[in-house]
Design a protein around this motif. Structure first.
Motif, PDB file in Angstrom:
ATOM      1  N   PHE A 108      46.202  34.543 -15.267  1.00 32.75           N
ATOM      2  CA  PHE A 108      45.473  33.534 -14.366  1.00 32.75           C
ATOM      3  C   PHE A 108      45.366  32.013 -14.829  1.00 32.75           C
ATOM      4  N   THR A 109      45.085  31.368 -13.583  1.00 33.56           N
ATOM      5  CA  THR A 109      44.772  29.624 -13.935  1.00 33.56           C
ATOM      6  C   THR A 109      43.772  29.390 -13.158  1.00 33.56           C
ATOM      7  N   PRO A 110      42.288  29.574 -14.275  1.00 27.38           N
ATOM      8  CA  PRO A 110      41.682  29.649 -13.482  1.00 27.38           C
ATOM      9  C   PRO A 110      41.101  28.243 -12.454  1.00 27.38           C
ATOM     10  N   ASP A 111      40.297  28.364 -11.786  1.00 25.44           N
ATOM     11  CA  ASP A 111      40.456  27.169 -10.005  1.00 25.44           C
ATOM     12  C   ASP A 111      39.420  27.081  -9.604  1.00 25.44           C
ATOM     13  N   TRP A 112      38.463  25.744 -10.260  1.00 22.29           N
ATOM     14  CA  TRP A 112      37.536  25.726  -9.928  1.00 22.29           C
ATOM     15  C   TRP A 112      36.673  24.152  -8.095  1.00 22.29           C
ATOM     16  N   LEU A 113      35.934  25.413  -8.041  1.00 16.62           N
ATOM     17  CA  LEU A 113      35.861  25.624  -6.138  1.00 16.62           C
ATOM     18  C   LEU A 113      34.461  24.813  -5.714  1.00 16.62           C
ATOM     19  N   TYR A 114      35.145  23.982  -5.289  1.00 16.19           N
ATOM     20  CA  TYR A 114      33.033  23.556  -4.798  1.00 16.19           C
ATOM     21  C   TYR A 114      33.068  24.426  -3.528  1.00 16.19           C
ATOM     22  N   GLY A 115      32.397  25.066  -3.144  1.00 18.27           N
ATOM     23  CA  GLY A 115      31.372  25.974  -1.704  1.00 18.27           C
ATOM     24  C   GLY A 115      30.602  25.534  -1.463  1.00 18.27           C
ATOM     25  N   GLY A 116      30.177  23.527  -1.300  1.00 19.01           N
ATOM     26  CA  GLY A 116      28.983  22.658  -0.705  1.00 19.01           C
ATOM     27  C   GLY A 116      27.827  22.485  -1.456  1.00 19.01           C
ATOM     28  N   LYS A 117      26.823  22.040  -1.005  1.00 13.74           N
ATOM     29  CA  LYS A 117      26.305  21.600  -1.432  1.00 13.74           C
ATOM     30  C   LYS A 117      24.655  23.039  -1.580  1.00 13.74           C
ATOM     31  N   ASN A 118      24.978  23.903  -1.271  1.00 12.80           N
ATOM     32  CA  ASN A 118      23.996  24.427  -1.898  1.00 12.80           C
ATOM     33  C   ASN A 118      24.572  25.772  -2.556  1.00 12.80           C
ATOM     34  N   ARG A 119      26.082  25.767  -2.683  1.00 14.86           N
ATOM     35  CA  ARG A 119      26.611  27.127  -3.256  1.00 14.86           C
ATOM     36  C   ARG A 119      27.070  25.799  -4.815  1.00 14.86           C
TER      37      ARG A 119
END
Length: 178
Positions: free
Chosen positions: A62-73
Motif C-alpha cells: 500500500f501507498t497511503p493516499d490523502w483524500l479530501y472529502g470536502g468541507k464536511n468530511r
C-alpha cells in the motif's frame, strides 16, 4: 498547514474546534506535524503505531493516499491497492479507522462473532449495510481499539508471508484504559 482551520459557521466566521471535527483546510494534505497537533499526542502515538503495523504487515503493498472529502468530511488517509484496506480519519483530539466489510468479511466476522469485544460487535450490528458492504467507523481511543482494528484488517486481508515471522506484526495491547 495550520490544523486549526476547521469548519466555520456562517454566523461568526468560525468556531473553536470540537472533539471529532475534521481537518478541512483543502490547501494541502496534512503532514505528520499537523496530524499530531490536531489529534493530540496520545492519539498520534496510536496513529503512528497503526500506520507502522500496516507498513510492516503488508510491505510494499500500500501507498497511503490523502483524500479530501470536502468541507464536511475533510482529509482522510486511505490504504488501497485494488480494494481498500482501510481509511484513517484524523479528528480533533482523536482518530478513527474506517473498515469496509464486504460479503466475505461479514461471513468471517459472523463466524467469530463471540470472540470480538462487545463494543465492536455493537458497532458492527449498528452499521448500515450498503451495496459494497458494512462501513465500520471505529474510534481508536485505546490499545484494545487498535488491536480490534488490526484483527479486522488481518481477517480482511491476511498479512503478507514476508511479515508473518516479524515479531512486531501485532500492536501491543498496553494500558487499555489510555
Amino acid at each position: 498547514m495550520s490544523p486549526t482551520r476547521t469548519r466555520a459557521t456562517a454566523a461568526d466566521g468560525g468556531t473553536p474546534p470540537q472533539i471529532g471535527d475534521r481537518i478541512t483546510d483543502k490547501s494541502a494534505p496534512p503532514d505528520d506535524g499537523a496530524v499530531r497537533e490536531w489529534i493530540g499526542p496520545e492519539a498520534f502515538e496510536r496513529w503512528a503505531e497503526l500506520r507502522s503495523w500496516i507498513d510492516e504487515s503488508y510491505p510494499g503493498v500500500f501507498t497511503p493516499d490523502w483524500l479530501y472529502g470536502g468541507k464536511n468530511r475533510g482529509w482522510s488517509l486511505r490504504y488501497k491497492k485494488t480494494k481498500a484496506l482501510c481509511t484513517l480519519v484524523p479528528e480533533y483530539r482523536r482518530f478513527s479507522a474506517v473498515v469496509v466489510m464486504g460479503g466475505a468479511e461479514r461471513e468471517k466476522f459472523e463466524q467469530r462473532r463471540y470472540v470480538w469485544r462487545p463494543r465492536l460487535v455493537k458497532l458492527y450490528d449498528e452499521a448500515k449495510t450498503y451495496i459494497d458492504g458494512k462501513w465500520l467507523t471505529i474510534a481508536i481511543a485505546s490499545a484494545d481499539d487498535l488491536h480490534d482494528v488490526t484483527e479486522l484488517l488481518t481477517m480482511k486481508r491476511p498479512p503478507s508471508s514476508a511479515s508473518r515471522g516479524n515479531s512486531t506484526s501485532s500492536p501491543s495491547r498496553k494500558a487499555s484504559n489510555r
